[in-house]
Design a protein around this motif. Structure first.
Motif, PDB file in Angstrom:
ATOM      1  N   GLY A  63       0.511  -9.684   2.252  1.00 25.65           N
ATOM      2  CA  GLY A  63       1.467  -8.586   2.248  1.00 25.65           C
ATOM      3  C   GLY A  63       2.764  -8.916   2.946  1.00 25.65           C
ATOM      4  N   GLU A 266       0.496  -2.971   3.907  1.00 29.21           N
ATOM      5  CA  GLU A 266      -0.592  -2.353   3.165  1.00 29.21           C
ATOM      6  C   GLU A 266      -1.924  -3.026   3.425  1.00 29.21           C
ATOM      7  OE1 GLU A 266       1.088  -5.706   0.675  1.00 29.21           O
ATOM      8  OE2 GLU A 266       1.935  -4.049   1.853  1.00 29.21           O
ATOM      9  N   CYS A 271      -2.942   1.638   5.994  1.00 28.20           N
ATOM     10  CA  CYS A 271      -1.638   0.980   6.068  1.00 28.20           C
ATOM     11  C   CYS A 271      -1.096   1.198   7.468  1.00 28.20           C
ATOM     12  CB  CYS A 271      -0.657   1.501   5.011  1.00 28.20           C
ATOM     13  SG  CYS A 271      -0.175   3.226   5.218  1.00 28.20           S
ATOM     14  N   GLU A 296       3.765   2.050   0.674  1.00 28.94           N
ATOM     15  CA  GLU A 296       2.554   1.387   1.178  1.00 28.94           C
ATOM     16  C   GLU A 296       1.300   1.941   0.520  1.00 28.94           C
ATOM     17  OE1 GLU A 296       3.051  -1.249   2.718  1.00 28.94           O
ATOM     18  OE2 GLU A 296       5.166  -0.853   3.088  1.00 28.94           O
ATOM     19  N   HIS A 299       0.662   0.481  -2.876  1.00 24.87           N
ATOM     20  CA  HIS A 299       0.092  -0.864  -2.785  1.00 24.87           C
ATOM     21  C   HIS A 299      -1.438  -0.850  -2.831  1.00 24.87           C
ATOM     22  CE1 HIS A 299       3.424  -3.521  -2.512  1.00 24.87           C
ATOM     23  NE2 HIS A 299       3.865  -3.125  -1.329  1.00 24.87           N
ATOM     24  N   LYS A 304      -2.844  -4.889  -3.668  1.00 25.37           N
ATOM     25  CA  LYS A 304      -4.130  -4.985  -2.981  1.00 25.37           C
ATOM     26  C   LYS A 304      -5.269  -5.156  -3.980  1.00 25.37           C
ATOM     27  CE  LYS A 304      -4.718  -5.383   0.503  1.00 25.37           C
ATOM     28  NZ  LYS A 304      -4.562  -6.595   1.331  1.00 25.37           N
ATOM     29  N   ARG A 307      -3.305  -7.922  -8.358  1.00 24.18           N
ATOM     30  CA  ARG A 307      -2.496  -8.919  -7.672  1.00 24.18           C
ATOM     31  C   ARG A 307      -2.375 -10.206  -8.486  1.00 24.18           C
ATOM     32  NH1 ARG A 307      -7.080  -8.673  -3.658  1.00 24.18           N
ATOM     33  NH2 ARG A 307      -8.198 -10.652  -3.682  1.00 24.18           N
ATOM     34  N   GLU A 329       6.028  -6.124  -5.507  1.00 23.41           N
ATOM     35  CA  GLU A 329       6.828  -5.405  -4.523  1.00 23.41           C
ATOM     36  C   GLU A 329       7.955  -4.596  -5.154  1.00 23.41           C
ATOM     37  OE1 GLU A 329       6.153  -4.930  -1.526  1.00 23.41           O
ATOM     38  OE2 GLU A 329       4.801  -6.535  -0.918  1.00 23.41           O
TER      39      GLU A 329
END
Length: 645
Positions: A63, A266, A271, A296, A299, A304, A307, A329
């Motif tokens: 992150g 995150e 978070c 956050e 995410h 998370k 990905r 992001e």
């Protein structure tokens, strides 16, 4: 340090991975003198059967894409046989040495029970590091704990030893049955993903969709918890509706109120947020806080669980390169503007003001013509978090441009399909294909105990007695493009070539027009352009940035020069803009600076001013289809933006 020249420099676990009996790995984290900012960490490894024990500390944390060298904060390392205290003269010390910046190796001499002691200096209050003082202790395990190479999938337990009985501990890890303040992580990835807050913080409990949540607040400020919780609940509900539920059984928002900090990190079930302590009263600042929460929390899904392939399995010892951070992001940044609007936190005008502000940032950054978006993602490790005086000339943020590219992709999809499809569908498709394998099962959670009602039970060899969920599947750049194309139902190769892998200017109006909108330069400076940014530093007026190709650069003025005078008269950073208004484009003015302590007077030919601010506004005579598209997109009529009936 014990100097042992005969130690085997290879990792026993690396050489025999899969053949060793799993050891038990137990951490104890104490803070007997919190004012010293030193965590005292004891690691006990039992059931070890090899002649050497390798320990490695992560150099980064997921992150936050920068090698942060967490081992630099480690001191007072020692190793002993058995369950020995560091100051026990009777304990048998075990020889050890460092093999690299983050790699310690211990000669165990056939000892199966090894205890390691060390201290971690913790006085950096960020979301990705550790902080300990007289009021609290906060740590990210990546910045505090070793992993045993080859045993990353083992259970890791952590026992917290507070300095005072009144200090409480909050973490998302389950407590171990029958062991006070001891928590279990199914593996090292889970440990890294589970920060700890220890102290006399405030804990506010609330529910969303039948699931328990906590807002854990450290520090004093003007936060209104009831108001914040109401709006956080709205954010959670909007995002959960988008993805069809919540992929956890309990969630914790850790909030640190600081003097001027800002940031978020995150985790899968929590978070950490860092926000200015008095940043909650002013409307704009409060909305920025809610955007941080929305970012956050989004995410949870994007990054998370959904990905890039390069982050499917974390390598904690080096950079994990991917060209897709613009999606992980940047797209998340787009939704942190969208979600509060959908939640009713601000109006449609607020949404477009926020988007126009981001576009202004991009359009006034020269580096947008130099660095492609995919390259910005790849080079995060060496550029984004290591800015210098030339950064704005040579690079762009994958957060910023990724956000705006995501905005245009959303408009592209919506325009082609009459709002029947959108970027939301891309996110849902990515969730189904790559992230949903690790979604949580339904269950009950006990708010008072801070657990799911089922304490963790360890097997006889110290492993967590619970089935592990399947891991997520990482996506490749090609799979990401394919997913977007399948929703858009169009070949986007040209779009990706031009705007993600290339540096062409973004065609804003091409995508805004179908919705009755256009991008305009709403403010042009009256001041002729010189192309510098000024600031005061230690009482001196300094040139902080010089734009490439600008009048200032062509005249030989550099970042780091001390500004003294314009046309022979002393001027400071605040006065310079007003002083230049006395001239017009094409005029030659003399600027006097100290350049590396050498007095210089530079003739500068002023240029025409450029737009300093952009706005998204309705077109003059929107068609019925444009109005329909706008309403179908945002749920309000276009007149709400223009203010006309």
């Amino acid at each position: 340090m014990t100097d042992v020249t005969s130690l085997d420099t290879s990792s026993a676990a690396d050489n025999r991975q899969g053949q060793l009996t799993a050891p038990t790995i137990q951490y104890s984290v104490a803070m007997p003198n919190p004012e010293s900012h030193l965590f005292e960490v004891t690691l006990r490894v039992q059931g070890w059967s090899e002649p050497v024990l390798d320990l490695k500390m992560p150099v980064w944390t997921p992150g936050s894409y920068l090698v942060r060298e967490y081992a630099r904060h480690l001191q007072d390392f020692s190793s002993h046989a058995g369950d020995s205290l560091r100051d026990s003269y009777a304990a048998r010390a075990l020889p050890w040495r460092k093999l690299s910046k983050n790699h310690w190796q211990i000669e165990t001499d056939s000892v199966s029970d090894v205890t390691v002691f060390y201290r971690i200096f913790a006085n950096e209050l960020t979301v990705r590091t550790n902080h300990l003082d007289s009021t609290h202790g906060y740590f990210n395990p990546a910045a505090l704990c070793f992993f045993l190479p080859g045993f990353e999938s083992n259970c890791y337990t952590v026992t917290v030893v507070p300095p005072q009985p009144g200090w409480r501990t909050v973490t998302t890890l389950p407590p171990v049955s029958g062991q006070n303040l001891t928590f279990a992580a199914a593996d090292f990835d889970t440990l890294v993903d589970s920060p700890f807050e220890i102290g006399c913080h405030e804990v506010y409990e609330f529910e969303v969709m039948g699931k328990p949540h906590q807002l854990v607040v450290w520090g004093k400020g003007n936060l209104e918890p009831d108001r914040a919780i109401r709006d956080i609940q709205k954010v959670i509900e909007v995002e959960a509706k988008m993805f069809g539920g919540l992929p956890y059984e309990r969630y914790v928002f850790f909030l640190h109120l600081s003097g001027s900090g800002f940031g978020g990190l995150e985790h899968k079930e929590s978070c950490t947020l860092n926000y200015p302590r008095f940043g909650f009263r002013a409307k704009e600042k409060y909305e920025r806080f809610i955007q941080l929460v929305a970012h956050e929390f989004f995410h949870l899904w994007n990054v998370k669980r959904i990905r890039p392939k390069a982050l499917e399995v974390f390598d904690y010892e080096k950079e994990n390169y991917t060209p897709s951070l613009w999606f992980s992001e940047g797209t998340t940044s787009y939704y942190d503007l969208v979600i509060p609007f959908r939640a009713g936190i601000y109006s449609v005008k607020g949404f477009f003001q926020g988007m126009a502000k981001e576009i202004t940032r991009l359009q006034t950054t020269p580096g947008r013509s130099v660095q492609p978006l995919s390259e910005s993602s790849w080079d995060a490790w060496i550029k984004l978090y290591r800015r210098d005086a030339n950064s704005d000339n040579s690079q762009i943020s994958y957060y910023l441009k990724g956000e705006i590219v995501s905005f245009l992709l959303d408009l592209l999809i919506r325009a082609k399909h009459g709002n029947e499809r959108s970027l939301d569908d891309v996110m849902r498709l990515m969730w189904q294909k790559f992230g949903n394998a690790n979604s949580a099962q339904n269950g009950d959670f006990d708010l008072k105990s801070g657990t799911d009602g089922k304490s963790a039970h360890l097997t006889s060899n110290g492993q967590l007695n619970s089935p592990s969920l399947p891991a997520e599947i990482g996506f490749t750049p090609e799979e990401l493009q394919s997913a977007i194309e399948s929703v858009a139902d169009i070949d986007l190769s040209d779009f990706f070539t031009r705007y993600i892998d290339g540096t062409e200017e973004l065609p804003y109006n091409k995508y805004l027009q179908p919705f009755g909108l256009e991008l305009t330069a709403s403010e042009t400076s009256e001041t002729p352009r010189i192309g510098w940014t000024l600031g005061t530093e230690n009482g001196r007026e300094m040139v902080k940035f010089v734009e490439v190709g600008s009048p200032a650069q062509l005249a030989g003025i550099d970042a780091g020069d001390e500004l003294l005078a314009i046309e022979g008269f002393r001027v400071n950073a605040e006065q310079a803009g007003e002083r230049l208004k006395d001239f017009k484009p094409g005029d030659i003015v003399s600027v006097t600076v100290f350049h590396q302590d050498e007095l210089r007077t530079c003739p500068v030919t002023l240029a025409p001013p450029r737009p300093m601010r952009y706005s998204i506004v309705p077109v003059e005579q929107p068609t019925a289809i444009q109005k329909q598209n706008f309403t179908g997109w945002l749920g309000v009529p276009l007149s709400k933006l223009s203010g006309t009936p």
